[in-house]
Design a protein around this motif. Structure first.
Motif, PDB file in Angstrom:
ATOM      1  N   ARG A  90       0.831  -1.211   0.000  1.00  0.00           N
ATOM      2  CA  ARG A  90       0.000   0.000   0.000  1.00  0.00           C
ATOM      3  C   ARG A  90       0.865   1.261   0.000  1.00  0.00           C
ATOM      4  O   ARG A  90       1.964   1.256   0.590  1.00  0.00           O
ATOM      5  CB  ARG A  90      -0.856   0.045   1.264  1.00  0.00           C
ATOM      6  CG  ARG A  90      -1.572  -1.234   1.623  1.00  0.00           C
ATOM      7  CD  ARG A  90      -2.830  -1.408   0.800  1.00  0.00           C
ATOM      8  NE  ARG A  90      -3.798  -2.234   1.509  1.00  0.00           N
ATOM      9  CZ  ARG A  90      -3.984  -3.539   1.329  1.00  0.00           C
ATOM     10  NH1 ARG A  90      -3.252  -4.192   0.452  1.00  0.00           N
ATOM     11  NH2 ARG A  90      -4.889  -4.195   2.021  1.00  0.00           N
ATOM     12  N   ASN A 189       5.705  -4.533   8.567  1.00  0.00           N
ATOM     13  CA  ASN A 189       4.288  -4.249   8.382  1.00  0.00           C
ATOM     14  C   ASN A 189       3.575  -5.558   8.717  1.00  0.00           C
ATOM     15  O   ASN A 189       3.306  -6.367   7.841  1.00  0.00           O
ATOM     16  CB  ASN A 189       4.007  -3.814   6.939  1.00  0.00           C
ATOM     17  CG  ASN A 189       2.519  -3.630   6.689  1.00  0.00           C
ATOM     18  OD1 ASN A 189       1.717  -3.607   7.638  1.00  0.00           O
ATOM     19  ND2 ASN A 189       2.132  -3.509   5.430  1.00  0.00           N
ATOM     20  N   PRO A 190       3.328  -5.776  10.012  1.00  0.00           N
ATOM     21  CA  PRO A 190       2.809  -7.086  10.446  1.00  0.00           C
ATOM     22  C   PRO A 190       1.301  -7.161  10.231  1.00  0.00           C
ATOM     23  O   PRO A 190       0.673  -6.150   9.935  1.00  0.00           O
ATOM     24  CB  PRO A 190       3.124  -7.072  11.942  1.00  0.00           C
ATOM     25  CG  PRO A 190       2.968  -5.633  12.325  1.00  0.00           C
ATOM     26  CD  PRO A 190       3.436  -4.826  11.125  1.00  0.00           C
ATOM     27  N   TYR A 192      -2.092  -6.671  11.474  1.00  0.00           N
ATOM     28  CA  TYR A 192      -2.515  -5.896  12.659  1.00  0.00           C
ATOM     29  C   TYR A 192      -3.999  -5.559  12.670  1.00  0.00           C
ATOM     30  O   TYR A 192      -4.456  -4.754  13.473  1.00  0.00           O
ATOM     31  CB  TYR A 192      -1.681  -4.613  12.770  1.00  0.00           C
ATOM     32  CG  TYR A 192      -1.701  -3.705  11.555  1.00  0.00           C
ATOM     33  CD1 TYR A 192      -2.872  -3.069  11.126  1.00  0.00           C
ATOM     34  CD2 TYR A 192      -0.534  -3.447  10.835  1.00  0.00           C
ATOM     35  CE1 TYR A 192      -2.870  -2.214  10.028  1.00  0.00           C
ATOM     36  CE2 TYR A 192      -0.518  -2.609   9.732  1.00  0.00           C
ATOM     37  CZ  TYR A 192      -1.696  -1.989   9.335  1.00  0.00           C
ATOM     38  OH  TYR A 192      -1.694  -1.153   8.258  1.00  0.00           O
TER      39      TYR A 192
HETATM   40  N1  GLN Z   1      -3.333  -1.677   5.976  1.00  0.00           N
HETATM   41  C1  GLN Z   1      -3.930  -2.938   5.634  1.00  0.00           C
HETATM   42  C2  GLN Z   1      -5.403  -2.777   5.392  1.00  0.00           C
HETATM   43  O1  GLN Z   1      -6.090  -2.178   6.175  1.00  0.00           O
HETATM   44  C3  GLN Z   1      -3.684  -3.983   6.692  1.00  0.00           C
HETATM   45  C4  GLN Z   1      -2.267  -4.342   6.674  1.00  0.00           C
HETATM   46  C5  GLN Z   1      -1.781  -5.176   7.762  1.00  0.00           C
HETATM   47  O2  GLN Z   1      -2.482  -5.797   8.563  1.00  0.00           O
HETATM   48  N2  GLN Z   1      -0.531  -5.203   7.796  1.00  0.00           N
HETATM   49  O3  GLN Z   1      -5.879  -3.236   4.396  1.00  0.00           O
END
Ligand code: GLN
Length: 286
Positions: A90, A189-190, A192
């Protein structure tokens, strides 16, 4: 049909399907179908055969991610191959890679570990923009790591310093023990996303679950990651972890509660939302 007419119809269908940026997606898919850069579309008078475009459009209407249809995702200076099985990198993650690069700019051969690398976006960008960096990219998902390896091979073939790709779990106490206490920066970037979060269909149905879900508060994997990072980093080494916009308070608090970290700070993304936490592993004599 003229490209103008085709794009108008396509953008309307995409908008009705709930796609967030219908016009841009229509243009990128048409350009991809015709094998021309997007900027060339305005110079075309006619699209004699739109079969390929229609097929791509149908899939995008069904909310297949744009990047799976074009087969690539732009990240900083790189184009990475993506598709089913790997998390699409992203734009909001570009900055954490930038932060890492700023921190290691003064070091000739910084040791950098990217935990949960997916497509390799962060790891490969660091290697691309700091050729002296010795980067290890760790990924646990066997489907995803096939993409990591593909992208790492492509970047090495293009002349970038090779990145070491390692199959492994970022919470594993035996991971990369040969680097214990020797790493300058651990970046991640785990997964999350809190279990009760609602995600767009492109994400929920097409990004790998292992890359997304992080338990009830989204921080389950991060808890294990903190132990790994504290073990790998040299005294004074740096940690950078991406998080959800609701975790701008909870993740820094978790790092402080873990102990052994100083300079815990949170950083916003370009849209101004809390996006990543950084910290420094305490030096031995402080
Ligand atoms: N940012 C991502 C999303 O909301 C999630 C990424 C992540 O968990 N590392 O789609």
């Amino acid at each position: 049909m003229t490209p103008r007419e085709l794009l108008q119809q396509a953008a309307r269908r995409l908008a009705e399907a709930g796609v967030e940026s219908p016009r841009v997606d229509a243009e990128l898919l048409l350009a991809h179908a015709l094998g021309v850069p997007r900027a060339r579309l305005v110079t075309l008078d006619d699209v004699p055969d739109s079969t390929r475009f229609s097929h791509l459009l149908d899939q995008r209407v069904a909310r297949v991610p744009l990047q799976h249809l074009t087969g690539s995702a732009a990240f900083r200076h790189l184009e990475l191959a993506v598709g089913p099985g790997v998390f699409v990198p992203r734009p909001e993650t570009e900055q954490i890679a930038g932060w890492v690069l700023e921190q290691v700019a003064g070091l000739d051969a910084p040791v950098v570990v990217d935990l949960g690398t997916g497509s390799g976006a962060i790891a490969l960008s660091v290697a691309h923009e700091h050729p002296g960096a010795r980067v290890t990219a760790v990924e646990r998902d066997p489907d995803a790591i096939a993409w990591t390896r593909h992208n790492a091979d492509a970047r090495a073939a293009a002349g970038d310093t090779p990145v070491t790709v390692l199959a492994g779990d970022m919470t594993d106490r035996g991971l990369l023990t040969d680097l214990d206490g020797r790493v300058d920066v651990v970046v991640s970037n785990p997964p999350y996303v809190p279990d009760d979060a609602r995600l767009p269909r492109e994400v929920a149905d097409h990004d790998p679950p292992l890359a997304l879900w992080g338990g009830p508060d989204g921080l389950d994997v991060v808890r294990g990651l903190l132990h790994t990072a504290a073990r790998l980093l040299r005294p004074g080494g740096l940690l950078a972890v991406e998080h959800a916009d609701v975790q701008g308070g909870s993740l820094p608090a978790l790092v402080r509660a873990h102990g052994g970290w100083v300079d815990v700070a949170d950083h916003p993304d370009l849209a101004g939302r809390p996006r990543f936490t950084t910290a420094q592993l305490q030096k031995r004599d402080t």
